[in-house]
Design an enzyme around this catalytic site. Structure first.
Site, PDB file in Angstrom:
ATOM      1  N   ASP A 237     -37.957   4.817  18.575  1.00  0.00           N
ATOM      2  CA  ASP A 237     -38.623   3.736  18.468  1.00  0.00           C
ATOM      3  C   ASP A 237     -39.218   3.001  17.097  1.00  0.00           C
ATOM      4  O   ASP A 237     -38.044   3.454  16.592  1.00  0.00           O
ATOM      5  CB  ASP A 237     -40.156   5.041  19.028  1.00  0.00           C
TER       6      ASP A 237
ATOM      7  N   HIS B 203     -46.823  14.546  20.848  1.00  0.00           N
ATOM      8  CA  HIS B 203     -45.817  13.614  21.106  1.00  0.00           C
ATOM      9  C   HIS B 203     -44.249  13.714  21.070  1.00  0.00           C
ATOM     10  O   HIS B 203     -44.600  14.194  19.773  1.00  0.00           O
ATOM     11  CB  HIS B 203     -47.079  12.505  21.031  1.00  0.00           C
TER      12      HIS B 203
ATOM     13  N   GLU C 141     -47.153   9.574  23.813  1.00  0.00           N
ATOM     14  CA  GLU C 141     -48.553   9.711  23.096  1.00  0.00           C
ATOM     15  C   GLU C 141     -49.113  10.832  24.706  1.00  0.00           C
ATOM     16  O   GLU C 141     -48.307  10.966  25.967  1.00  0.00           O
ATOM     17  CB  GLU C 141     -49.337   8.834  23.123  1.00  0.00           C
TER      18      GLU C 141
ATOM     19  N   ASP D 131     -50.443  16.237  18.059  1.00  0.00           N
ATOM     20  CA  ASP D 131     -51.014  15.883  19.437  1.00  0.00           C
ATOM     21  C   ASP D 131     -50.255  16.709  20.336  1.00  0.00           C
ATOM     22  O   ASP D 131     -50.341  16.219  21.073  1.00  0.00           O
ATOM     23  CB  ASP D 131     -51.653  15.166  20.033  1.00  0.00           C
TER      24      ASP D 131
END
Ligand code: GLP
Length: 261
Positions: free
Chosen positions: A67, A138, A143, A136
């Protein structure tokens, strides 16, 4: 999913690096998917050490980063391109033309993303995808709520991730871009083999949800339960809330020699 619990992040990273070095020796033209963030730093340091001390050869290795932040030039100090060259690529004998990192300044984002997917395919696919884990759940920048079959595309970061990643932007959440290009969950799942590293207490909940929770787009990493070859490297803290810790430790201790790699 094989869960490997080590007593520290350093030992977990070194173990992963030794396995990777062995794989490179067996296949010097391996194609890697690579992560950024604080988690892989020790892994990269260990691979650099092995390269310098034993001459581990990266000259035919190809890499695809997961990314990049949109709006940041590769030269921006907080771009993932800068991170990769500073922390890893500048210290090994990789060829510049074999390095692929999404371009944060691209004008036509959808066609760039399609090209990125095409380049991965043209390289023969990713042999080993290395991953970190967001607090979280991801992976890459997929996400919670990301399609579990998503491909490389633009994503909007959650406020939680913006807060977590502000450490790379002088601690200032206002400097963190909102948008990114990320490989999709489906792209990641096509890798032949996956290694995920997660260390520290702030990853404990995500690790438990990923490994022992239900498969759900709310925890994108949970889809790794559907991949046939995943190794997860943890320290005591990140493993601390796993229900089946004892089993994972026992299974690893009993692993037959021919399966250790
Ligand atoms: C970022 C990256 C992920 C990384 C995650 C965890 O959002 N895009 O690839 O795994 O953060 O980061 P860290 O390793 O710093 O905890």
């Amino acid at each position: 999913m094989e869960i490997i619990i080590q007593d520290s992040a350093t030992n977990g990273s070194q173990l992963a690096a030794q396995k990777i070095a062995k794989m490179i020796k067996q296949n010097p033209s391996m194609v890697f998917g690579l992560p950024t963030g604080s988690t892989p730093l020790k892994l990269y340091q260990e691979l650099i050490r092995i390269h310098k001390s034993t001459g581990l050869d990266f000259s035919n290795i190809k890499t695809f980063n997961l990314d990049e932040y949109l709006g940041l030039a590769p030269e921006h100090p907080a771009s993932y391109a800068s991170f990769m060259w500073k922390e890893f690529f500048s210290h090994i004998n990789i060829k510049k033309e074999n390095v692929h990192i999404p371009n944060g300044l691209v004008a036509d984002i959808p066609s760039f993303c399609q090209d990125y997917e095409r380049e991965i395919k043209a390289a023969g696919g990713i042999d080993l995808q290395i991953l970190g884990l967001g607090s979280d759940g991801h992976i890459a920048f997929n996400e919670p709520g990301s399609s579990l079959v998503s491909r490389t595309r633009i994503k909007t970061l959650t406020q939680n991730t913006i807060k977590d990643n502000a450490q790379f932007f002088d601690g200032d959440i206002n400097k963190v871009p909102y948008h990114v290009i990320t490989m999709g969950v489906g792209t990641i799942m096509e890798a032949k083999e996956i290694m995920l590293l997660a260390f520290g207490l702030n990853k404990a909940r995500a690790v438990r949800d990923m490994a022992e929770g239900a498969i759900s787009a709310m925890v994108p990493a949970s889809i790794l339960q559907m991949h046939e070859k995943v190794q997860v490297f943890l320290d005591e803290d990140s493993a601390s809330t796993l229900k089946r810790q004892d089993y994972y430790r026992w299974a690893y201790a009993q692993k037959p020699d021919w399966q250790k790699g």
